[in-house]
Design an enzyme around this catalytic site. Structure first.
Site, PDB file in Angstrom:
ATOM      1  N   ARG A 178      11.574  -6.965  -7.879  1.00  0.00           N
ATOM      2  CA  ARG A 178      11.546  -8.088  -8.831  1.00  0.00           C
ATOM      3  C   ARG A 178      12.801  -8.949  -8.693  1.00  0.00           C
ATOM      4  O   ARG A 178      12.755 -10.170  -8.865  1.00  0.00           O
ATOM      5  CB  ARG A 178      11.392  -7.564 -10.269  1.00  0.00           C
ATOM      6  CG  ARG A 178      11.127  -8.677 -11.271  1.00  0.00           C
ATOM      7  CD  ARG A 178      10.743  -8.123 -12.624  1.00  0.00           C
ATOM      8  NE  ARG A 178      11.821  -7.337 -13.213  1.00  0.00           N
ATOM      9  CZ  ARG A 178      11.686  -6.563 -14.299  1.00  0.00           C
ATOM     10  NH1 ARG A 178      10.509  -6.472 -14.900  1.00  0.00           N
ATOM     11  NH2 ARG A 178      12.705  -5.888 -14.762  1.00  0.00           N
ATOM     12  N   LYS A 209      13.072 -13.358 -13.510  1.00  0.00           N
ATOM     13  CA  LYS A 209      14.065 -12.938 -14.516  1.00  0.00           C
ATOM     14  C   LYS A 209      15.294 -13.833 -14.370  1.00  0.00           C
ATOM     15  O   LYS A 209      16.383 -13.387 -14.000  1.00  0.00           O
ATOM     16  CB  LYS A 209      14.404 -11.453 -14.329  1.00  0.00           C
ATOM     17  CG  LYS A 209      14.679 -10.766 -15.659  1.00  0.00           C
ATOM     18  CD  LYS A 209      14.578  -9.273 -15.520  1.00  0.00           C
ATOM     19  CE  LYS A 209      15.312  -8.557 -16.611  1.00  0.00           C
ATOM     20  NZ  LYS A 209      14.904  -8.850 -17.971  1.00  0.00           N
ATOM     21  N   GLU A 246       4.612 -12.606 -25.033  1.00  0.00           N
ATOM     22  CA  GLU A 246       5.514 -11.451 -25.100  1.00  0.00           C
ATOM     23  C   GLU A 246       6.603 -11.697 -26.143  1.00  0.00           C
ATOM     24  O   GLU A 246       6.700 -12.781 -26.721  1.00  0.00           O
ATOM     25  CB  GLU A 246       6.136 -11.170 -23.732  1.00  0.00           C
ATOM     26  CG  GLU A 246       6.958 -12.303 -23.176  1.00  0.00           C
ATOM     27  CD  GLU A 246       7.535 -11.966 -21.797  1.00  0.00           C
ATOM     28  OE1 GLU A 246       8.011 -10.843 -21.596  1.00  0.00           O
ATOM     29  OE2 GLU A 246       7.504 -12.854 -20.928  1.00  0.00           O
TER      30      GLU A 246
HETATM   31  N1  PLP Z   1       9.866  -9.309 -20.959  1.00  0.00           N
HETATM   32  C1  PLP Z   1      11.100  -9.819 -20.934  1.00  0.00           C
HETATM   33  C2  PLP Z   1      11.273 -11.249 -21.281  1.00  0.00           C
HETATM   34  C3  PLP Z   1      12.185  -9.011 -20.571  1.00  0.00           C
HETATM   35  O1  PLP Z   1      13.417  -9.506 -20.556  1.00  0.00           O
HETATM   36  C4  PLP Z   1      11.959  -7.670 -20.253  1.00  0.00           C
HETATM   37  C5  PLP Z   1      13.073  -6.806 -19.866  1.00  0.00           C
HETATM   38  O2  PLP Z   1      13.365  -6.604 -18.737  1.00  0.00           O
HETATM   39  C6  PLP Z   1      10.644  -7.183 -20.260  1.00  0.00           C
HETATM   40  C7  PLP Z   1       9.628  -8.029 -20.634  1.00  0.00           C
HETATM   41  C8  PLP Z   1      10.335  -5.769 -19.886  1.00  0.00           C
HETATM   42  O3  PLP Z   1      10.506  -5.553 -18.513  1.00  0.00           O
HETATM   43  P1  PLP Z   1      10.888  -4.117 -17.963  1.00  0.00           P
HETATM   44  O4  PLP Z   1       9.887  -3.177 -18.524  1.00  0.00           O
HETATM   45  O5  PLP Z   1      10.792  -4.236 -16.495  1.00  0.00           O
HETATM   46  O6  PLP Z   1      12.254  -3.828 -18.439  1.00  0.00           O
HETATM   47  C1  COI Z   2      15.832  -5.327 -20.274  1.00  0.00           C
HETATM   48  O1  COI Z   2      15.016  -4.699 -20.928  1.00  0.00           O
HETATM   49  O2  COI Z   2      16.488  -4.830 -19.365  1.00  0.00           O
HETATM   50  C2  COI Z   2      16.064  -6.724 -20.524  1.00  0.00           C
HETATM   51  O3  COI Z   2      16.269  -7.444 -19.592  1.00  0.00           O
HETATM   52  C3  COI Z   2      16.195  -7.189 -21.860  1.00  0.00           C
HETATM   53  C4  COI Z   2      17.522  -7.852 -21.987  1.00  0.00           C
HETATM   54  C5  COI Z   2      17.369  -9.316 -22.025  1.00  0.00           C
HETATM   55  C6  COI Z   2      18.349  -7.300 -23.074  1.00  0.00           C
END
Ligand code: PLP
Ligand code: COI
Length: 342
Positions: free
Chosen positions: A83, A186, A222
């Site tokens: 990612r 991201k 989300e």
């Molecule tokens: N959505 C957003 C906007 C996020 O910042 C995150 C965190 O990383 C997630 C979803 C969840 O992603 P992950 O499960 O890969 O941490």
């Molecule tokens: C994460 O879950 O790692 C995220 O990126 C959320 C963060 C913006 C605090």
């Protein structure tokens, strides 16, 4: 720097605490240098740097956990590497080889090992890889020099509520990402825009905003920093990947756990916010590296409130939480090969 012995690992929130070592690599003249591990600290940057002027920057979020027998684990780090490179490409920045990314993450964790919260604290060492356009520019185009850094912070729960339900406000005023934009990358820019909405929602007593799609203001996208799930008509539903949501690694893992291990039917589809106000929706939660699994106690839209399960975590939410966190701490067998030892 706070010494590890002076940190109360049992009462951590999600706040910055400086640790010992960070990783830094530079991309210049078309190639990456070998990178180095240095004491965490400030660095100099040009006021004309691309990241400061035009937001050319991305990040990842990962956690190192301490298991019962003292091992250190990472959860699906190859997915974060993938990612990271997807986000880098979208923001016109150079990719970083996945093996090198994982290797640097492991070494930074090892260097900061004393800052990993103990197993029974429930905390983690949060790992923050960042990549940004470092070089000076003036017109809107990419920098020519980039920095990749990886630092760590010991953390507790992202939402101070912990494994208690949070109250979310559905917004018809603000959106997070539009089709064709950068919602699934991201990039740091996606987060800056959510700060004002989050502050306003907090002032009204909500933990965060639940964002709707930017075209119809109808479908759930989300939460500001986590993906959304709900049990609707006995099925576990989550918004489909439209390019506007961040495609969470926790989200993907939950879909596998629910369908393959708990025998729950899962659906990735458009979910109207109206469905959340119907009795067919029985529980909801959000997921992410920082948020882990956070139950949703209620959603509120323009004064209309829907409370799920009397505000208590639902049955499916609890089962998925136990399973996911059990695997992550190696208390439950890792049959998917998700865990990497440091
Ligand atoms: N959505 C957003 C906007 C996020 O910042 C995150 C965190 O990383 C997630 C979803 C969840 O992603 P992950 O499960 O890969 O941490
Ligand atoms: C994460 O879950 O790692 C995220 O990126 C959320 C963060 C913006 C605090």
């Amino acid at each position: 720097m706070v010494e590890p012995k002076d940190i109360d690992f049992y009462s951590l929130g999600f706040n910055f605490i400086e640790t010992k070592t960070m990783f830094i690599a530079t991309h210049k003249d078309g190639k990456w240098d070998s990178g180095q591990f240095v004491p965490f600290g400030n660095f100099e940057i040009s006021p004309a740097s691309c990241v400061l002027n035009y937001g050319q920057g991305i990040f990842e979020g990962m956690k190192a956990l301490r298991t019962k027998n003292g091992d250190i684990t990472l959860f699906r780090p190859e997915e974060n590497a993938k990612r990271f490179n997807f986000s880098a490409k979208r923001m016109l920045m150079p990719e970083y080889e996945a093996d090198k990314f994982i290797d640097a993450v492991k070494k930074v964790v090892k260097e900061n090992e004393e800052y990993i919260p103990p197993y029974d604290s429930g905390g983690a060492l949060y790992i923050r890889p960042i990549l940004f356009g470092f070089g000076p520019i003036l017109g809107v185009h990419s920098a020519e020099e980039f920095k990749l850094m990886i630092f760590t912070v010991p953390v507790g729960p992202y939402f101070p509520e912990g494994f208690k339900g949070i109250n979310l406000e559905i917004s018809k005023v603000y959106t997070r990402a539009a089709p064709g934009g950068t919602g699934s990358a991201k990039t740091i820019c996606n987060y800056a825009g959510t700060m004002l909405p989050a502050k306003e929602a907090k002032a009204r007593g909500f933990a965060q905003i639940l964002f709707l799609d930017a075209v119809h203001l109808e479908h759930i996208e989300e939460v500001g920093a986590a993906n959304f799930f709900a049990m609707i008509n006995g099925k576990l539903a989550t918004p489909r990947k439209t390019g506007t949501i961040l495609e969470g690694i926790t989200r993907e893992s939950i879909l596998d756990l629910a369908s393959k291990q708990l025998g729950i039917e899962v659906e990735e589809r458009d979910i109207s916010y109206k469905e959340l106000f119907d009795n067919s929706c029985t529980e909801a939660f959000c997921s992410g590296t920082a948020a882990v699994i956070t139950p949703i106690a209620s959603v509120n839209l323009e004064g209309e409130e829907r409370i799920f399960n009397d505000g208590e975590p639902g049955e499916v939410t609890k089962r998925i939480y136990e399973l996911l966190t059990g695997i992550q701490r190696l208390d439950i067998e890792d049959i998917y090969g998700w865990m990497t030892k440091v």
